[in-house]
Design an enzyme around this catalytic site. Structure first.
Site, mmCIF file in Angstrom:
data_model
loop_
_atom_site.group_PDB
_atom_site.id
_atom_site.type_symbol
_atom_site.label_atom_id
_atom_site.label_comp_id
_atom_site.label_asym_id
_atom_site.label_seq_id
_atom_site.Cartn_x
_atom_site.Cartn_y
_atom_site.Cartn_z
ATOM 1 N N GLY A 10 0.876 -1.065 -0.005
ATOM 2 C CA GLY A 10 -0.040 0.121 -0.093
ATOM 3 C C GLY A 10 0.929 1.172 0.005
ATOM 4 C CB SER A 12 2.597 7.399 -1.241
ATOM 5 O OG SER A 12 2.514 7.932 -0.042
ATOM 6 C CE LYS A 78 9.130 20.955 -3.491
ATOM 7 N NZ LYS A 78 9.678 19.293 -3.529
ATOM 8 C CB VAL A 184 2.564 -11.954 0.145
ATOM 9 C CG1 VAL A 184 2.936 -12.679 -0.734
ATOM 10 C CG2 VAL A 184 1.260 -10.899 -0.420
ATOM 11 C CG LEU A 338 10.539 3.412 -1.836
ATOM 12 C CD1 LEU A 338 10.622 3.099 -0.364
ATOM 13 C CD2 LEU A 338 11.577 4.482 -2.166
ATOM 14 C CD GLU A 347 15.635 19.769 -7.535
ATOM 15 O OE1 GLU A 347 14.604 19.905 -7.090
ATOM 16 O OE2 GLU A 347 16.670 20.392 -7.667
#
Length: 510
Positions: A10, A12, A78, A184, A338, A347
């Site tokens: 899950g 983001s 931002k 899992v 990731l 950045e």
């Protein structure tokens, strides 16, 4: 035919991916089923608190209310990034990378005329109104500006943990995503090597046609099951650790920063993000150049220097191996987030790459297994290019530095990616231009390279192609930026005033 997509993980990445695909395909006549499996035992990392302006379009596409987003995700505006002490380390060493393009960008050679006419003024301050809005804490829109619309281009700062919960609620209640809160335990494969199903503790085998790996750095499917290796980048970008902490404001009405501040340290840099209820502060550093204790000492010193308390919670330690996967889509499995890779948070490219990945999967969703191999090949080519461009752009910040006060900064100029080195050679005699970045959707446009390059003191020798007739045109654009600055300073509220209004009254729907 592709009838079922299973997303594992899950946070983001997982819920943004589910939302984008569901918003595009949930009404399909074939009845595409989207299932997300999320382990209740694995909390999200929760530090990806900065986005690009692209997140506005993403949230609009999946149908959320921007007003609800501000209320539920502790979000703020931002408008870019401010870099402190990156060039020479001095007290007045600072420049901006704003989200708005320079006035007259693409119409005239702004860097040439800036160097010729106004070299004493920081480049971004001359060509853009946005640095001035940031310095003065202004919001990028007015109370009457509709949701997702802007006066000045903007992204968000947000609470990453709350953001995942917000997206999950929206996906389940509005977009028909099926939710499996489970762990899992195994990957079940077809004879041809495709993934057939995922074995879970309470829900048994969850079958699917396409599996999306959003399991974070463990990369459960692409990395562990398929063994797709990580192409490490630590030899280029050295940072591999971070210490993160949340800092309370001195008062409830304390100003909220309009930008992410990135302040260079002896062996890394410190991010500083202002949310409505707190600051998120963290030290990103290279463990080969500084100890954890030294890094924490620098973090604590920074917090005190910037008006924070001397007593803070114990910072949370994060470790990462900078790099990206050799392939991102293998057989019927694609990694997003990731699990596909991570370089460093400079950045704020991580969530932007998630958005780009999920959007491409949704837009090129293969109808059949045969078509999937073609889509996978295109996806891998696109994102290999994008990860390499992220590395080039982040490395640019380091190779341009004139700091020589530590081995970290001295060594950072020694390893320059080949393509970046070639571009720097070209830019000695001309400015970064669109011709240097020829993909339809570049990660960073030439304007961003100009902001960093000339913000850090780089100078191009334009004597071989002088265009004196452009001086008046450029000066008109410089004046246009100054006029817009005055107009916006008078017409825009500060961040906290607008955010408080949004929480109480909301924004007008588009």
């Amino acid at each position: 035919m592709l009838k079922s997509i299973v997303i594992v993980g899950g946070g983001s990445a997982g819920w943004l991916t589910a939302g984008l695909i569901a918003a595009e395909h949930r009404a399909a006549p074939d009845g595409l089923r989207i299932t997300l499996i999320e382990s209740p035992d694995v909390p999200p990392i929760g530090v990806g608190e900065g986005t690009w302006p692209s997140m506005r379009d993403t949230l609009h596409r999946i149908g959320v209310s921007e007003s609800d987003f501000f209320r539920e995700c502790d979000a703020s505006f931002k408008q870019g990034s401010r870099f402190n002490r990156w060039t020479d380390g001095g007290d007045h060493d600072a420049y901006f990378h704003p989200f708005s393009l320079p006035q007259g960008y693409g119409e005239v050679n702004l860097p040439e005329q800036w160097q010729a006419q106004h070299p004493q003024i920081p480049f971004a301050d001359l060509v853009s109104f946005q640095p001035h809005l940031c310095v003065n804490g202004r919001a990028p829109k007015q109370v009457m500006t509709p949701e997702f619309a802007s006066v000045a281009n903007y992204g968000y700062h947000l609470d990453a943990g709350k953001f995942g919960v917000f997206l999950r609620k929206h996906c389940l209640e509005k977009l028909g995503v099926h939710y499996v809160p489970d762990h899992v335990t195994a990957v079940n494969a077809h004879e041809n090597g495709d993934i057939a199903s995922l074995q879970t503790v309470k829900h048994g085998a969850v079958a699917g046609d396409l599996f999306i790996d959003c399991t974070g750095m463990q990369s459960l499917l692409l990395g562990q099951h398929y063994g797709v290796p990580l192409i490490e980048q630590k030899h280029v970008l050295y940072n591999d650790s971070a210490l993160a902490v949340q800092i309370a404001y001195p008062s409830d009405n304390y100003p909220i920063a309009s930008q992410t501040s990135s302040t260079a340290q002896s062996a890394g840099w410190i991010w500083d993000i202002g949310l409505p209820t707190r600051r998120g502060v963290g030290h990103v550093y290279a463990s080969g150049y500084i100890s954890d204790d030294q890094a924490e000492a620098e973090l604590r010193a920074y917090i005190v220097q910037t008006g924070g308390p001397e007593e803070i919670p114990q910072p949370r330690k994060l470790s990462f191996n900078p790099g990206y996967r050799e392939q991102f889509w293998h057989r019927n499995c694609v990694a997003i987030g990731l699990s596909a890779g991570f370089i460093e948070p400079l950045e704020a490219s991580a969530l932007a790459i998630v958005e780009m990945s999920a959007a491409m999967v949704s837009e090129d969703l293969p109808a059949t297994r045969e078509a999937m191999d073609i889509v996978a090949k295109r996806f891998n080519d696109t994102f290999r290019y994008r990860w390499e461009r992220v590395i080039d752009f982040l490395k640019l910040h380091y190779v341009l530095s004139r700091r020589r006060d530590s081995a970290y900064w001295r060594d950072n100029t020694a390893e320059v990616p080949e393509r970046l080195g070639e571009l720097l050679t070209l830019w000695r005699h001309r400015a970064p231009s669109r011709s240097d970045f020829n993909r339809i959707e570049e990660v960073f446009p030439a304007a961003s390279y100009q902001y960093i390059l000339y913000g850090m003191g780089f100078r191009s020798d334009f004597s071989r192609s002088p265009k004196p007739e452009e001086a008046a045109r450029a000066d008109a654009y410089f004046q246009e930026a100054a006029t817009l600055t005055k107009k916006m300073m008078n017409g825009l509220p500060d961040n906290r005033t607008l955010i408080n209004h949004i929480k109480l009254h909301g924004l007008q729907k588009i």
